[in-house]
Structures are given as C-alpha cells and as structure tokens.
Write an enzyme that holds these catalytic residues in place. Structure first.
Site, PDB file in Angstrom:
ATOM      1  N   LYS A 116       0.802  -1.228  -0.026  1.00  0.00           N
ATOM      2  CA  LYS A 116      -0.020   0.051  -0.150  1.00  0.00           C
ATOM      3  C   LYS A 116       0.982   1.218  -0.089  1.00  0.00           C
ATOM      4  O   LYS A 116       0.631   2.326   0.831  1.00  0.00           O
ATOM      5  CB  LYS A 116      -0.914  -0.134   1.243  1.00  0.00           C
ATOM      6  CG  LYS A 116      -1.904  -1.249   1.103  1.00  0.00           C
ATOM      7  CD  LYS A 116      -2.972  -1.213   2.228  1.00  0.00           C
ATOM      8  CE  LYS A 116      -3.887  -2.253   2.263  1.00  0.00           C
ATOM      9  NZ  LYS A 116      -3.139  -3.715   2.167  1.00  0.00           N
ATOM     10  N   ARG A 117       1.811   1.135  -0.972  1.00  0.00           N
ATOM     11  CA  ARG A 117       2.676   2.319  -0.905  1.00  0.00           C
ATOM     12  C   ARG A 117       1.938   3.543  -1.864  1.00  0.00           C
ATOM     13  O   ARG A 117       1.075   3.355  -2.513  1.00  0.00           O
ATOM     14  CB  ARG A 117       4.085   1.993  -1.525  1.00  0.00           C
ATOM     15  CG  ARG A 117       4.793   1.027  -0.872  1.00  0.00           C
ATOM     16  CD  ARG A 117       5.297   1.470   0.372  1.00  0.00           C
ATOM     17  NE  ARG A 117       6.462   0.454   0.871  1.00  0.00           N
ATOM     18  CZ  ARG A 117       6.182  -0.230   2.240  1.00  0.00           C
ATOM     19  NH1 ARG A 117       4.995  -0.219   2.711  1.00  0.00           N
ATOM     20  NH2 ARG A 117       7.116  -0.727   2.559  1.00  0.00           N
TER      21      ARG A 117
END
Length: 274
Positions: free
Chosen positions: A96-97
């Site tokens: 979830k960058r």
C-alpha cells in the site's frame, strides 16, 4: 506474468485463490519458534501445502516490517522461495505504498527491481505522479486501492461530489488514463457485495484483488455473481481463514484442507465461464 498467463493458470488450477501470508510471529505454532527463521519456516510450510490450490501469494509487508531486519530477511526468503520453486505463482507485495514521484520511484525500484515481484498494492490518494513511477516497469502490475473491505471505507471512498460521482468511482475512471487492464488491477473488498455491479460498469475487464472473504465475512458467491468476467477477473484473497486454522504441528495439513474447501467452491463458480 501477463493477463493471459494469469487466466491460463486460473483455468489450469480451477482456482482464483490468493493465500495471504499475514504471518504474525505471535500467532504461528509454538514449535516453530525453535527454528532459526520461524517466519520463513511457517511460510514455507504453508506454501508447500497450498501451492497447487492457489494462483497467488500475498505477503503483507506490515507483518514483516514489524520485526525489523529479521522480518525483511524472512520476506525476501519467502519471495525467493516462491519464485524458485513455484514460478507459476503470482506474487503480490501488499505494501500500500504511495508518495510523491521520487519516493514512489524508490518504492517501485524496491519491489520491481530489487525483489522482482509481480505486483504491488498502491494507494492513489496523492494522484497520478504517485502512481505512474510503478507503471514504468514492463510486465509488472499496480494494484490500486479502490473500494476496501474495512468499516472506515465509508469515511472517504463512498463520498459523492456535486455530480453524484463517488470517490472510488473517480479513482477507477481517472486511473484508466494512466494504465490499462494489462498492468493495473484494483483492490475491492469482498464485503462490498452488490457494489461490484457498480465497479464493473466502470472497469468491466480489469482484474480485481478481493480481500475480505472468510474471516471478514465476505461472500464468495456474491463476489462471483457481481464481479466475475469472462476471463474470471478475480483474485480472491484469504489469509486468516487458511494460515491460522491450526496451531499444532499439523498446521500445514489443516491449512491445505481449508484451501481445498475454498478451491472447490471456486471451481464450481468457474463453471459459468469455462
């Protein structure tokens, strides 16, 4: 791995199951704590027990980062083990960058160059320049957060603008200007039910990564009814419902049995398109 290869693997295994490797050292069987690398030992056993029943593995980075360097080593060993022994598996780095361009470029380099992973989950909130650095890698996938399975998804994702467009719909529409269904997927939580109908109106052909089946209460039948395409279009993840069903020395066999039950349900759902 391209889209056609992914679909061929789904057909071959009669499965669109992704096993989530959310490996918490406080939850794994106690006898593994004697191992030099307990996290990797657990993952290896789970992978060996389930690899013929699933088409993807999704290690969640938070569980590895929580252990510092040891966790990262276990993560890398897990990725390498899958690649070397089961190269038909699609590997998802659930990270979830999402940050401004230069930082996103470094995240992309980490997962796509250093680790050579197939895909990474990305948060779209900061817009195009936070996502496009991930899209410069041929053969790699961005899996963009769209409509998640948690209760808090209602706080922002379902809010409407003056034209009645909900935020998750705006994400789906806008992001198609950056990529196509050959290198972008979307995260849609299984608990969203009939909302899959609305999602398919915007992205009829994209693959969707679907967490939330099993422990979180999502319905596989409902997901398939409203979300399946002629190429399946679904990668359904199960984590706790498979990897933590048993804490004895027979944990791997128990995980296999749980995965078999899910795979059997998926094979039944696939009859509609195969």
């Amino acid at each position: 791995m391209n889209k056609q290869q992914l679909f061929e693997n789904i057909k071959k295994k009669q499965s669109f199951l992704c096993v989530g490797l959310d490996t918490d050292i406080k939850k794994i069987p106690e006898h593994l704590l004697k191992e030099e690398d307990p996290i990797f030992a657990f993952n290896k056993a789970i992978i060996d027990a389930t690899q013929d029943l699933c088409i993807a593995y999704k290690p969640n980075l938070a569980f590895y980062e929580s252990m510092g360097v040891k966790g990262w080593i276990a993560f890398e060993k897990t990725v390498n083990y899958i690649k070397q022994n089961y190269p038909d598996q699609f590997i998802i780095a659930d990270a979830k960058r999402g940050d401004i361009g230069n930082t996103s470029a470094m995240y992309a380099r980490t997962f796509f160059e250093e680790l050579d992973i197939d895909s990474v989950t990305v948060a779209p909130y900061m817009g195009e320049d936070s996502v496009t650095p991930f899209l410069t890698y041929k053969g790699k996938w961005v899996i963009l957060l769209a409509l998640t399975s948690n209760k808090g998804s209602h706080d922002f994702q379902l809010t409407m603008d003056v034209d009645g467009e909900r935020l998750f719909e705006k994400v789906l529409r806008k992001s198609q200007q950056w990529a196509n269904d050959e290198n972008m997927m979307y995260v849609v939580g299984a608990t969203q039910g009939r909302m899959f109908e609305d999602i398919r109106k915007v992205v009829p052909n994209h693959f969707l990564l679907v967490p939330g089946v099993g422990a979180q209460g999502g319905s596989l039948e409902e997901v398939c009814k409203y979300g399946m395409t002629k190429e399946c279009g679904l990668i359904v993840n199960s984590s706790r419902g498979i990897i933590y069903v048993d804490k004895t020395e027979n944990f791997a066999a128990a995980s296999r049995k749980a995965a078999q039950e899910v795979q059997a349900q998926m094979a039944e759902q696939l009859k509609a398109i195969l």
